[in-house]
Design a protein around this motif. Structure first.
Motif, PDB file in Angstrom:
ATOM      1  N   PRO A 216       0.830  -1.206   0.000  1.00 44.70           N
ATOM      2  CA  PRO A 216       0.000   0.000   0.000  1.00 44.70           C
ATOM      3  C   PRO A 216       0.863   1.255   0.000  1.00 44.70           C
ATOM      4  CG  PRO A 216      -0.068  -1.073   2.147  1.00 44.70           C
ATOM      5  CD  PRO A 216       0.701  -1.971   1.227  1.00 44.70           C
ATOM      6  N   LYS A 217       0.331   2.321  -0.586  1.00 41.10           N
ATOM      7  CA  LYS A 217       1.020   3.618  -0.606  1.00 41.10           C
ATOM      8  C   LYS A 217       0.401   4.466   0.495  1.00 41.10           C
ATOM      9  CE  LYS A 217       2.140   3.340  -5.429  1.00 41.10           C
ATOM     10  NZ  LYS A 217       1.356   3.059  -6.575  1.00 41.10           N
ATOM     11  N   SER A 218       1.200   4.837   1.481  1.00 41.86           N
ATOM     12  CA  SER A 218       0.720   5.575   2.636  1.00 41.86           C
ATOM     13  C   SER A 218       0.003   6.853   2.214  1.00 41.86           C
ATOM     14  CB  SER A 218       1.886   5.916   3.556  1.00 41.86           C
ATOM     15  OG  SER A 218       1.415   6.521   4.735  1.00 41.86           O
ATOM     16  N   GLY A 219      -1.224   7.021   2.700  1.00 36.70           N
ATOM     17  CA  GLY A 219      -2.021   8.197   2.399  1.00 36.70           C
ATOM     18  C   GLY A 219      -2.699   8.168   1.051  1.00 36.70           C
ATOM     19  N   VAL A 220      -2.421   7.151   0.242  1.00 35.97           N
ATOM     20  CA  VAL A 220      -2.993   7.051  -1.103  1.00 35.97           C
ATOM     21  C   VAL A 220      -3.933   5.860  -1.210  1.00 35.97           C
ATOM     22  CG1 VAL A 220      -2.462   6.751  -3.553  1.00 35.97           C
ATOM     23  CG2 VAL A 220      -0.983   8.179  -2.128  1.00 35.97           C
ATOM     24  N   SER A 221      -3.484   4.702  -0.735  1.00 35.91           N
ATOM     25  CA  SER A 221      -4.288   3.480  -0.846  1.00 35.91           C
ATOM     26  C   SER A 221      -5.498   3.553   0.073  1.00 35.91           C
ATOM     27  CB  SER A 221      -3.448   2.254  -0.477  1.00 35.91           C
ATOM     28  OG  SER A 221      -2.399   2.080  -1.400  1.00 35.91           O
ATOM     29  N   LEU A 222      -6.667   3.202  -0.486  1.00 35.79           N
ATOM     30  CA  LEU A 222      -7.893   3.166   0.308  1.00 35.79           C
ATOM     31  C   LEU A 222      -7.859   1.991   1.276  1.00 35.79           C
ATOM     32  CD1 LEU A 222     -10.661   3.911  -2.335  1.00 35.79           C
ATOM     33  CD2 LEU A 222      -9.842   5.415  -0.523  1.00 35.79           C
ATOM     34  N   SER A 223      -8.447   2.182   2.435  1.00 32.69           N
ATOM     35  CA  SER A 223      -8.480   1.128   3.437  1.00 32.69           C
ATOM     36  C   SER A 223      -9.233  -0.095   2.923  1.00 32.69           C
ATOM     37  CB  SER A 223      -9.153   1.636   4.712  1.00 32.69           C
ATOM     38  OG  SER A 223      -9.188   0.614   5.681  1.00 32.69           O
ATOM     39  N   ILE A 224      -8.641  -1.263   3.129  1.00 35.94           N
ATOM     40  CA  ILE A 224      -9.293  -2.514   2.747  1.00 35.94           C
ATOM     41  C   ILE A 224      -9.752  -3.292   3.971  1.00 35.94           C
ATOM     42  CG2 ILE A 224      -8.029  -2.745   0.573  1.00 35.94           C
ATOM     43  CD1 ILE A 224      -6.250  -4.826   2.057  1.00 35.94           C
ATOM     44  N   ASP A 225      -9.391  -2.779   5.172  1.00 34.52           N
ATOM     45  CA  ASP A 225      -9.729  -3.525   6.382  1.00 34.52           C
ATOM     46  C   ASP A 225     -10.323  -2.662   7.496  1.00 34.52           C
ATOM     47  OD1 ASP A 225      -7.542  -2.085   7.265  1.00 34.52           O
ATOM     48  OD2 ASP A 225      -6.284  -3.841   7.647  1.00 34.52           O
ATOM     49  N   GLY A 226     -10.690  -1.437   7.188  1.00 35.13           N
ATOM     50  CA  GLY A 226     -11.295  -0.560   8.186  1.00 35.13           C
ATOM     51  C   GLY A 226     -10.301   0.243   9.002  1.00 35.13           C
TER      52      GLY A 226
ATOM     53  N   GLY B  99      -1.650   3.630  16.014  1.00 38.93           N
ATOM     54  CA  GLY B  99      -2.727   2.838  16.605  1.00 38.93           C
ATOM     55  C   GLY B  99      -2.960   1.578  15.796  1.00 38.93           C
ATOM     56  N   ALA B 100      -4.207   1.339  15.420  1.00 39.01           N
ATOM     57  CA  ALA B 100      -4.547   0.150  14.634  1.00 39.01           C
ATOM     58  C   ALA B 100      -4.046   0.260  13.202  1.00 39.01           C
ATOM     59  CB  ALA B 100      -6.058  -0.075  14.632  1.00 39.01           C
TER      60      ALA B 100
ATOM     61  N   LYS C 263      -1.597   0.294  10.523  1.00 37.90           N
ATOM     62  CA  LYS C 263      -0.209  -0.124  10.315  1.00 37.90           C
ATOM     63  C   LYS C 263       0.243   0.100   8.869  1.00 37.90           C
ATOM     64  CE  LYS C 263       0.228  -2.554  14.323  1.00 37.90           C
ATOM     65  NZ  LYS C 263      -0.370  -1.622  15.222  1.00 37.90           N
ATOM     66  N   ASN C 264      -0.717   0.318   7.955  1.00 41.09           N
ATOM     67  CA  ASN C 264      -0.369   0.352   6.541  1.00 41.09           C
ATOM     68  C   ASN C 264      -0.522   1.720   5.878  1.00 41.09           C
ATOM     69  OD1 ASN C 264       0.189  -2.528   6.230  1.00 41.09           O
ATOM     70  ND2 ASN C 264      -1.955  -2.766   6.760  1.00 41.09           N
ATOM     71  N   GLY C 265      -0.919   2.734   6.651  1.00 41.78           N
ATOM     72  CA  GLY C 265      -1.037   4.077   6.091  1.00 41.78           C
ATOM     73  C   GLY C 265      -2.228   4.259   5.172  1.00 41.78           C
ATOM     74  N   TYR C 266      -3.235   3.373   5.285  1.00 41.04           N
ATOM     75  CA  TYR C 266      -4.413   3.510   4.425  1.00 41.04           C
ATOM     76  C   TYR C 266      -5.107   4.843   4.674  1.00 41.04           C
ATOM     77  CZ  TYR C 266      -4.274  -1.613   3.829  1.00 41.04           C
ATOM     78  OH  TYR C 266      -3.922  -2.899   3.541  1.00 41.04           O
ATOM     79  N   ARG C 267      -5.795   5.330   3.632  1.00 41.63           N
ATOM     80  CA  ARG C 267      -6.650   6.494   3.823  1.00 41.63           C
ATOM     81  C   ARG C 267      -8.089   6.004   3.845  1.00 41.63           C
ATOM     82  NH1 ARG C 267      -9.185   8.859  -0.641  1.00 41.63           N
ATOM     83  NH2 ARG C 267      -8.594   7.939  -2.628  1.00 41.63           N
ATOM     84  N   CYS C 268      -8.927   6.780   4.488  1.00 45.67           N
ATOM     85  CA  CYS C 268     -10.340   6.408   4.592  1.00 45.67           C
ATOM     86  C   CYS C 268     -11.058   6.701   3.290  1.00 45.67           C
ATOM     87  CB  CYS C 268     -11.007   7.181   5.720  1.00 45.67           C
ATOM     88  SG  CYS C 268     -10.390   6.753   7.348  1.00 45.67           S
ATOM     89  N   PRO C 269     -12.019   5.870   2.947  1.00 44.95           N
ATOM     90  CA  PRO C 269     -12.800   6.141   1.742  1.00 44.95           C
ATOM     91  C   PRO C 269     -13.743   7.309   1.982  1.00 44.95           C
ATOM     92  CG  PRO C 269     -13.641   4.193   2.842  1.00 44.95           C
ATOM     93  CD  PRO C 269     -12.412   4.622   3.589  1.00 44.95           C
TER      94      PRO C 269
ATOM     95  N   VAL D 216     -20.714  10.648   1.185  1.00 45.45           N
ATOM     96  CA  VAL D 216     -20.239  10.077   2.446  1.00 45.45           C
ATOM     97  C   VAL D 216     -18.865  10.658   2.742  1.00 45.45           C
ATOM     98  CG1 VAL D 216     -19.565   7.969   3.634  1.00 45.45           C
ATOM     99  CG2 VAL D 216     -21.464   7.923   2.022  1.00 45.45           C
ATOM    100  N   THR D 217     -18.717  11.183   3.935  1.00 43.20           N
ATOM    101  CA  THR D 217     -17.391  11.648   4.333  1.00 43.20           C
ATOM    102  C   THR D 217     -16.923  10.783   5.484  1.00 43.20           C
ATOM    103  OG1 THR D 217     -18.337  13.254   5.837  1.00 43.20           O
ATOM    104  CG2 THR D 217     -17.794  14.032   3.627  1.00 43.20           C
ATOM    105  N   SER D 218     -15.679  10.561   5.554  1.00 40.47           N
ATOM    106  CA  SER D 218     -15.116   9.775   6.643  1.00 40.47           C
ATOM    107  C   SER D 218     -13.757  10.327   6.981  1.00 40.47           C
ATOM    108  CB  SER D 218     -15.042   8.303   6.248  1.00 40.47           C
ATOM    109  OG  SER D 218     -14.250   8.144   5.112  1.00 40.47           O
ATOM    110  N   CYS D 219     -13.318  10.030   8.176  1.00 41.07           N
ATOM    111  CA  CYS D 219     -11.999  10.507   8.571  1.00 41.07           C
ATOM    112  C   CYS D 219     -11.336   9.427   9.438  1.00 41.07           C
ATOM    113  CB  CYS D 219     -12.107  11.817   9.331  1.00 41.07           C
ATOM    114  SG  CYS D 219     -13.082  11.712  10.829  1.00 41.07           S
ATOM    115  N   CYS D 220     -10.086   9.632   9.682  1.00 44.83           N
ATOM    116  CA  CYS D 220      -9.304   8.686  10.440  1.00 44.83           C
ATOM    117  C   CYS D 220      -9.204   9.165  11.882  1.00 44.83           C
ATOM    118  CB  CYS D 220      -7.907   8.575   9.813  1.00 44.83           C
ATOM    119  SG  CYS D 220      -6.941   7.222  10.451  1.00 44.83           S
TER     120      CYS D 220
END
Length: 120
Positions: free
Chosen positions: A83-93, A99-100, A102-108, A113-117
């Motif tokens: 995954p690309k930190s801050g670029v790849s969409l979260s695949i696991d929530g 914290g939880a 570990k992969n630098g996912y961004r929220c969809p 719909v807006t979401s944040c981390c």
């Protein structure tokens, strides 16, 4: 060269077989299935990544190493990517890298719909 040969001769047959790269290419999937569970098909170029579930595709659900992309059955050895930190969409929530996360996912998110981390 001789020490490496001696090491190979001491390996159990199963380990030796796993260390040898097959000389013949695998058949390209006729139905977008792939992997060891699906006749060992390789994905076609238009759907280059083999998911952990044995299907070919091009989205991060198929191509991320953290999603279980199967390099051996993808179209090229570079098809599966971390995954690309801050670029790849979260695949696991999870999201972010603390914290939880570990992969630098961004929220969809999209226009409706807006979401944040969260901090955790």
């Amino acid at each position: 060269m001789l020490p490496q040969l001696a090491t190979l001769l001491l390996l159990p047959l199963g380990a030796l077989a796993a260390a040898v790269v097959p000389l013949t290419p695998r058949a390209v999937s006729p139905d977008m299935t792939c992997g060891s569970a699906n006749s060992r098909y390789t994905c076609p170029s238009e759907a280059k990544c083999c998911s952990k579930y044995g299907y070919c595709g091009t989205t991060e659900d198929f191509c991320l190493t953290t999603a279980g992309c199967q390099t051996a059955y993808s179209n090229t050895t570079s098809a599966c990517q971390p995954p690309k930190s801050g670029v790849s969409l979260s695949i696991d929530g999870t999201c972010g890298s603390t914290g939880a996360g570990k992969n630098g996912y961004r929220c969809p998110g999209n226009a409706t719909v807006t979401s944040c981390c969260s901090a955790s």
